[in-house]
Design a protein around this motif. Structure first.
Motif, PDB file in Angstrom:
ATOM      1  N   TYR A 238      -5.865   0.571  -9.157  1.00 34.17           N
ATOM      2  CA  TYR A 238      -5.841   0.294  -7.669  1.00 34.17           C
ATOM      3  C   TYR A 238      -4.375   0.596  -7.286  1.00 34.17           C
ATOM      4  O   TYR A 238      -3.438  -0.065  -7.833  1.00 34.17           O
ATOM      5  N   ILE A 239      -4.290   1.511  -6.335  1.00 28.38           N
ATOM      6  CA  ILE A 239      -3.091   2.035  -5.724  1.00 28.38           C
ATOM      7  C   ILE A 239      -2.713   1.787  -4.285  1.00 28.38           C
ATOM      8  O   ILE A 239      -3.476   1.701  -3.614  1.00 28.38           O
ATOM      9  N   ALA A 240      -1.677   1.187  -4.117  1.00 29.44           N
ATOM     10  CA  ALA A 240      -1.142   0.659  -2.677  1.00 29.44           C
ATOM     11  C   ALA A 240      -0.524   2.222  -2.211  1.00 29.44           C
ATOM     12  O   ALA A 240       0.395   2.666  -2.285  1.00 29.44           O
ATOM     13  N   SER A 241      -1.354   2.842  -1.434  1.00 29.80           N
ATOM     14  CA  SER A 241      -1.117   4.097  -0.726  1.00 29.80           C
ATOM     15  C   SER A 241      -0.362   3.871   0.447  1.00 29.80           C
ATOM     16  O   SER A 241      -1.003   3.746   1.539  1.00 29.80           O
ATOM     17  N   TYR A 242       0.951   4.094   0.325  1.00 29.90           N
ATOM     18  CA  TYR A 242       1.889   3.216   1.663  1.00 29.90           C
ATOM     19  C   TYR A 242       1.644   4.412   2.547  1.00 29.90           C
ATOM     20  O   TYR A 242       1.833   3.954   3.728  1.00 29.90           O
ATOM     21  N   GLY A 243       1.586   5.600   2.347  1.00 26.19           N
ATOM     22  CA  GLY A 243       1.698   6.741   3.292  1.00 26.19           C
ATOM     23  C   GLY A 243       0.554   6.861   4.125  1.00 26.19           C
ATOM     24  O   GLY A 243       0.725   7.375   5.255  1.00 26.19           O
ATOM     25  N   ASN A 244      -0.573   6.357   3.689  1.00 27.01           N
ATOM     26  CA  ASN A 244      -1.662   6.388   4.839  1.00 27.01           C
ATOM     27  C   ASN A 244      -2.437   5.078   5.043  1.00 27.01           C
ATOM     28  O   ASN A 244      -3.529   4.917   5.321  1.00 27.01           O
TER      29      ASN A 244
ATOM     30  N   THR B  12     -11.593   5.285  -1.511  1.00 25.10           N
ATOM     31  CA  THR B  12     -10.563   3.980  -0.767  1.00 25.10           C
ATOM     32  C   THR B  12     -11.295   3.074  -0.194  1.00 25.10           C
ATOM     33  O   THR B  12     -12.413   3.067   0.244  1.00 25.10           O
ATOM     34  N   ILE B  13     -10.826   1.841  -0.651  1.00 26.72           N
ATOM     35  CA  ILE B  13     -11.616   0.522  -0.488  1.00 26.72           C
ATOM     36  C   ILE B  13     -11.124  -0.392   0.497  1.00 26.72           C
ATOM     37  O   ILE B  13     -11.507  -1.128   1.035  1.00 26.72           O
ATOM     38  N   LEU B  14      -9.947  -0.222   0.985  1.00 27.27           N
ATOM     39  CA  LEU B  14      -9.305  -0.790   2.225  1.00 27.27           C
ATOM     40  C   LEU B  14      -8.264   0.211   3.079  1.00 27.27           C
ATOM     41  O   LEU B  14      -7.714   1.234   2.241  1.00 27.27           O
ATOM     42  N   SER B  15      -8.492   0.114   4.243  1.00 28.58           N
ATOM     43  CA  SER B  15      -7.728   1.125   5.252  1.00 28.58           C
ATOM     44  C   SER B  15      -7.016   0.268   6.296  1.00 28.58           C
ATOM     45  O   SER B  15      -7.180  -0.899   6.386  1.00 28.58           O
ATOM     46  N   ASP B  16      -6.699   0.873   7.110  1.00 30.79           N
ATOM     47  CA  ASP B  16      -5.856   0.615   8.343  1.00 30.79           C
ATOM     48  C   ASP B  16      -7.017  -0.315   9.175  1.00 30.79           C
ATOM     49  O   ASP B  16      -6.474  -1.413  10.004  1.00 30.79           O
ATOM     50  N   ALA B  17      -8.145   0.179   9.207  1.00 30.03           N
ATOM     51  CA  ALA B  17      -9.373  -0.537   9.690  1.00 30.03           C
ATOM     52  C   ALA B  17      -9.431  -1.892   9.300  1.00 30.03           C
ATOM     53  O   ALA B  17     -10.047  -2.843   9.933  1.00 30.03           O
ATOM     54  N   ASP B  18      -9.082  -2.131   8.243  1.00 29.52           N
ATOM     55  CA  ASP B  18      -9.029  -3.403   7.415  1.00 29.52           C
ATOM     56  C   ASP B  18      -7.924  -4.293   7.703  1.00 29.52           C
ATOM     57  O   ASP B  18      -7.753  -5.211   7.088  1.00 29.52           O
ATOM     58  N   GLY B  19      -6.804  -3.933   8.375  1.00 31.56           N
ATOM     59  CA  GLY B  19      -5.808  -4.487   8.720  1.00 31.56           C
ATOM     60  C   GLY B  19      -4.581  -4.045   7.839  1.00 31.56           C
ATOM     61  O   GLY B  19      -3.597  -4.993   7.469  1.00 31.56           O
ATOM     62  N   ILE B  20      -4.793  -3.155   7.058  1.00 32.68           N
ATOM     63  CA  ILE B  20      -3.806  -2.704   5.751  1.00 32.68           C
ATOM     64  C   ILE B  20      -2.703  -2.001   6.514  1.00 32.68           C
ATOM     65  O   ILE B  20      -3.220  -0.632   6.838  1.00 32.68           O
ATOM     66  N   LYS B  21      -1.557  -2.241   6.492  1.00 32.86           N
ATOM     67  CA  LYS B  21      -0.442  -1.499   7.022  1.00 32.86           C
ATOM     68  C   LYS B  21       0.783  -1.312   6.072  1.00 32.86           C
ATOM     69  O   LYS B  21       1.346  -2.595   5.577  1.00 32.86           O
ATOM     70  N   ASN B  22       1.261  -0.138   5.604  1.00 32.97           N
ATOM     71  CA  ASN B  22       2.406  -0.036   4.865  1.00 32.97           C
ATOM     72  C   ASN B  22       2.278  -0.957   3.548  1.00 32.97           C
ATOM     73  O   ASN B  22       3.170  -1.753   3.316  1.00 32.97           O
ATOM     74  N   PRO B  23       1.227  -0.819   2.997  1.00 34.59           N
ATOM     75  CA  PRO B  23       0.897  -1.756   1.679  1.00 34.59           C
ATOM     76  C   PRO B  23       2.285  -1.077   0.859  1.00 34.59           C
ATOM     77  O   PRO B  23       2.356  -0.024   0.321  1.00 34.59           O
ATOM     78  N   HIS B  24       2.587  -2.039   0.080  1.00 33.08           N
ATOM     79  CA  HIS B  24       3.607  -1.589  -1.007  1.00 33.08           C
ATOM     80  C   HIS B  24       3.378  -2.211  -2.352  1.00 33.08           C
ATOM     81  O   HIS B  24       3.702  -1.748  -3.270  1.00 33.08           O
ATOM     82  N   ALA B  25       3.152  -3.768  -2.343  1.00 32.98           N
ATOM     83  CA  ALA B  25       2.963  -4.321  -3.767  1.00 32.98           C
ATOM     84  C   ALA B  25       1.490  -4.769  -3.674  1.00 32.98           C
ATOM     85  O   ALA B  25       0.739  -4.976  -2.691  1.00 32.98           O
ATOM     86  N   ILE B  26       0.837  -4.769  -5.012  1.00 33.35           N
ATOM     87  CA  ILE B  26      -0.535  -5.011  -5.419  1.00 33.35           C
ATOM     88  C   ILE B  26      -0.602  -5.639  -6.621  1.00 33.35           C
ATOM     89  O   ILE B  26       0.277  -5.419  -7.484  1.00 33.35           O
TER      90      ILE B  26
ATOM     91  N   ALA C 142      -2.198  -1.582  -9.804  1.00 34.12           N
ATOM     92  CA  ALA C 142      -2.752  -2.704 -10.719  1.00 34.12           C
ATOM     93  C   ALA C 142      -3.932  -2.235 -11.323  1.00 34.12           C
ATOM     94  O   ALA C 142      -4.850  -1.539 -10.843  1.00 34.12           O
ATOM     95  N   LEU C 143      -4.403  -2.556 -12.591  1.00 35.05           N
ATOM     96  CA  LEU C 143      -5.508  -2.246 -13.056  1.00 35.05           C
ATOM     97  C   LEU C 143      -6.600  -3.875 -13.252  1.00 35.05           C
ATOM     98  O   LEU C 143      -6.081  -4.734 -13.555  1.00 35.05           O
ATOM     99  N   ASP C 144      -7.577  -3.623 -13.168  1.00 33.37           N
ATOM    100  CA  ASP C 144      -8.684  -4.439 -13.258  1.00 33.37           C
ATOM    101  C   ASP C 144      -9.185  -4.536 -14.608  1.00 33.37           C
ATOM    102  O   ASP C 144      -8.342  -3.610 -15.524  1.00 33.37           O
TER     103      ASP C 144
END
Length: 568
Positions: A501-507, A522-536, A493-495
Motif C-alpha cells: 500500500y503506497i501513499a501517493s502524495y502527488g495525486n 487505487t483504493i482511496l482518492s481525493d474523493a474519499d477525503g485523501i489529500k497529500n498523504p505522507h504516512a501509512i 506498508a504491507l498487509d
C-alpha cells in the motif's frame, strides 16, 4: 450413509460374471472378489496398494464413495487444481472451462500439502469442538426450559395462593393473568424447543461425521480425503458460524418468567382492575462455548484475494486537539493494543492516541526532526532522526529513549521485523541486527527514502522516479513497479498477504500493488477525503490501516493534518 446393497467384483462384472466383491482398492478404485483379490495382491505393481473390506467401504459416507480420481466429463485423470474455482481438473478441463484461470497448480502439490499438514488433526478437532459446543448449547437450553417451567409453576402457586383470600370478583382477573402467563410461557418455551430441535438435527449430522471420521482418513485416497475434508470443513464452518450467530443474537439470552402482584390487593374492590402482569426479563447468557478457528485457518488451500477485492472501509479519524493542530505528520503507526502513534516533524515529538482516535499524551520529544518511525516489538518504536545520522528506540510505556543507534549516513526511512532494523538514507541502506546491534551496509539500493520489511524482502518508494522497488534483504533487486497512478510516492506498508500500500502524495491517493509487482489499483482518492498523504501503516493481524491526510478546518480554521483509520 451407503446402503448394504450387494457389491459386485468390478473385474468379473466387466466379463459378465456376477461375483460378490470382498475388497476395495483405494489406489485402483476397483472392487475385487476373492480370486481377483489374490491376483491383485500378487501383482508386482499393485501388491503394496491400500485396500479395505467391502463392509468398511460401504460404511463410508456416500459423497466419499462418489469421489473419483477421474473427471466425469472427460474420463481423464485429474492432474491439476484450479485455486480460483477450488476444484481438481483434467487437462481437457483446462481447455474447456478454465481458459482464463491463472491459478492452476499441480494436483500432486496440493495433495502433498494436505498429506504433510496438520489438516486432518485440525478438522478432527473442529468436529470435536463443534460437537461439544452444540451439545453444551442443547443442554443449556434444556436447563433453561426446566428453569422456566419451575418459574411458571412458582408463579401459578403465588397467584393461586393470593386468589384464596379474595372473593369471586377476582375470578375474571385471575383468569386474565393466567392466560397471559400461559401465552408468554408457551411462546418462550416453544421458541427454545424449536431451537433445540434445529440444533439436535445439526448435532446428528456432526455425530455421524465424527463416528465415520477415522475410516474416512484411514481408508480413502488422498483425493477422497482432500475433497471429503473440504466437505467437512464446509459443514463444521457452517455449524460453527450457526452457533456463533445464535450466541451473537438473542437466542441464548436468559428470558425469565416473573409475576408481579398488585400491592393494592387489600383494597381490591375499590382499587384493583388487574391481577398483575407477566414479564419476561433478560439477563446475560451464562453459556460458554469454545471459539471456532478463524476463516483463514479453515482452508486446506489458502486463497489470497486479488487486488480488485481490496476495499477499505472508514472506521474513524484521529481527533487533533487545537493546541497541536500545527503538526506535520511524518509517520503514523499502529501499536499491538490498537492505539496509534503519530510522529510530528514540526514540533519534533511523538504523540499517542487511543483506539477511537482520541489524543492521550505526548510520549517523547526529540532534539532533531523525526523523519520516519516503525514498530520494533511490543510497544518499542524506532524513530529515524534524519540528518543527525541517528535512529533511536523509544519505549512508549515509559516514554524513554532506551537505545541510540549511530550510522554513517542520514536516517530518512526505517523498518523492522522485530529481529532486524533497516535504515535508509535515500543513497544507501544499513541493516542492524537487534540482538547484537551489528551493522551491514547494503549496496545498490539508492533512491529509497521510505521502506518496509516483509518476509525477508525490503520494499521502498523512490520519490523522484515515482517507482516502487523490491529487494532481497541482502540488497539484490527483485522487481520494480511504475504506474501512472503513482506520483511522488511517500510512505508504504504491507498487509499479511504481501500487498503493498503506497501513499501517493502527488495525486492524493492510496494505491495497492500486487505481491508480484505486476498489477495495481487505487483504493482511496481525493474523493474519499485523501489529500497529500505522507504516512501509512497497517496492522497485519487485524487488517487495520492508518493514513495521514490534510483535512478541512472547522469554523473557518485553516486545514490541518490528521490521520484516517480504515478496516481492510
Amino acid at each position: 450413509m451407503a446402503s448394504s446393497v450387494k457389491q459386485l467384483c468390478t473385474i468379473c462384472h466387466d466379463d459378465g460374471i456376477c461375483n460378490s466383491a470382498v475388497t476395495w482398492c483405494t489406489d485402483c478404485e476397483v472392487l475385487f472378489c476373492g480370486d481377483c483379490k489374490k491376483t491383485h495382491t500378487k501383482s508386482h505393481l499393485s501388491k503394496n496398494h491400500k485396500t479395505m473390506s467391502v463392509d468398511d467401504y460401504q460404511k463410508l459416507p456416500t459423497f466419499m464413495q462418489e469421489i473419483s480420481s477421474h473427471c466425469q466429463d472427460h474420463k481423464k485423470k485429474f492432474e491439476l487444481y484450479c485455486s480460483f474455482h477450488a476444484c481438481p481438473c483434467c487437462v481437457q478441463c483446462v481447455t474447456d472451462k478454465h481458459k482464463k484461470c491463472q491459478e492452476m497448480k499441480p494436483l500432486s502439490d496440493i495433495l502433498q500439502q494436505v498429506k504433510s499438514s496438520a489438516s486432518v488433526q485440525l478438522f478432527e478437532k473442529d468436529l470435536k469442538d463443534v460437537k461439544e459446543n452444540i451439545d453444551t448449547a442443547i443442554q443449556y437450553l434444556k436447563t433453561r426450559i426446566t428453569t422456566t417451567d419451575t418459574q411458571n409453576t412458582k408463579a401459578i402457586e403465588k397467584i393461586r395462593y393470593t386468589r384464596k383470600s379474595i372473593d369471586d370478583y377476582l375470578n375474571k382477573l385471575e383468569q386474565d393473568i393466567l392466560n397471559d402467563l400461559e401465552s408468554k410461557h408457551s411462546k418462550l418455551k416453544s421458541n427454545m424447543a424449536s431451537l433445540v430441535q434445529q440444533m439436535e438435527q445439526r448435532a446428528s449430522q456432526i455425530n455421524q461425521m465424527q463416528s465415520q471420521f477415522s475410516k474416512m482418513t484411514q481408508y480413502t485416497t488422498e483425493l477422497q480425503r482432500f475433497i471429503a475434508l473440504r466437505e467437512i470443513e464446509k459443514i463444521t464452518s457452517q455449524t460453527t458460524k450457526y452457533i456463533e450467530d445464535l450466541e451473537g443474537g438473542d437466542h441464548f439470552i436468559e428470558k425469565n418468567l416473573e409475576v408481579n402482584l398488585s400491592s393494592a390487593l387489600q383494597s381490591i374492590l375499590q382499587d384493583v382492575n388487574s391481577f398483575g402482569n407477566i414479564n419476561i426479563n433478560t439477563t446475560p447468557s451464562t453459556l460458554k462455548i469454545k471459539a471456532g478457528r478463524k476463516d483463514q485457518a479453515q482452508h486446506l488451500v489458502p486463497k489470497v484475494p486479488g487486488v480488485e477485492q481490496i476495499k477499505p472501509s472508514l472506521l474513524t479519524r484521529l481527533t487533533i486537539p487545537k493546541d497541536i493542530k500545527s503538526l506535520n505528520i511524518s509517520a503514523c503507526l499502529i501499536l499491538p493494543d490498537g492505539k496509534f502513534i503519530i510522529l510530528d516533524n514540526n514540533k519534533k515529538q511523538l504523540l499517542l492516541f487511543s483506539n477511537d482516535g482520541t489524543f492521550i499524551r505526548k510520549v517523547a520529544t526529540f532534539t532533531e526532526s523525526p523523519y520516519d518511525g516503525c514498530l520494533v516489538m511490543n510497544n518499542t518504536v524506532a524513530v529515524a532522526l534524519g540528518r543527525v545520522k541517528q535512529t533511536v528506540l523509544v519505549d512508549v510505556n515509559t516514554s524513554k529513549i532506551i537505545q541510540s543507534i549511530k550510522l554513517s549516513h542520514n536516517c530518512y526511512g526505517v523498518a523492522s521485523d522485530g529481529k532486524t532494523l533497516v535504515i535508509s538514507s535515500g543513497g544507501q541502506c544499513t541493516t542492524v541486527n537487534l540482538s547484537d546491534m551489528s551493522h551491514t551496509i547494503l549496496e545498490g539500493m539508492g533512491g529509497l527514502f521510505r521502506i518496509s520489511l516483509f518476509q525477508g524482502n525490503i520494499y521502498g518508494t523512490n520519490y523522484s522516479t515515482h517507482k516502487l522497488c523490491c529487494y532481497k534483504v541482502t540488497g539484490e533487486p527483485l522487481w520494480t513497479f511504475q504506474h501512472q497512478d503513482i506520483a511522488r510516492p511517500q510512505g508504504l506498508a504491507l498487509d499479511k498477504n504481501g500487498f503493498v500500500y503506497i501513499a501517493s502524495y502527488g495525486n492524493n491517493s492510496i494505491v495497492v500493488v500486487s505481491p508480484d509487482g505486476k498489477t495495481s489499483k487505487t483504493i482511496l482518492s481525493d474523493a474519499d477525503g485523501i489529500k497529500n498523504p505522507h504516512a501509512i501503516n497497517i496492522n497485519r493481524e487485524n487488517g487495520v490501516m492508518i493514513v495521514s491526510s490534510h483535512t478541512s478546518g472547522e469554523n473557518n480554521e485553516q486545514s490541518y493534518q490528521t490521520a484516517f483509520v480504515y478496516k481492510m
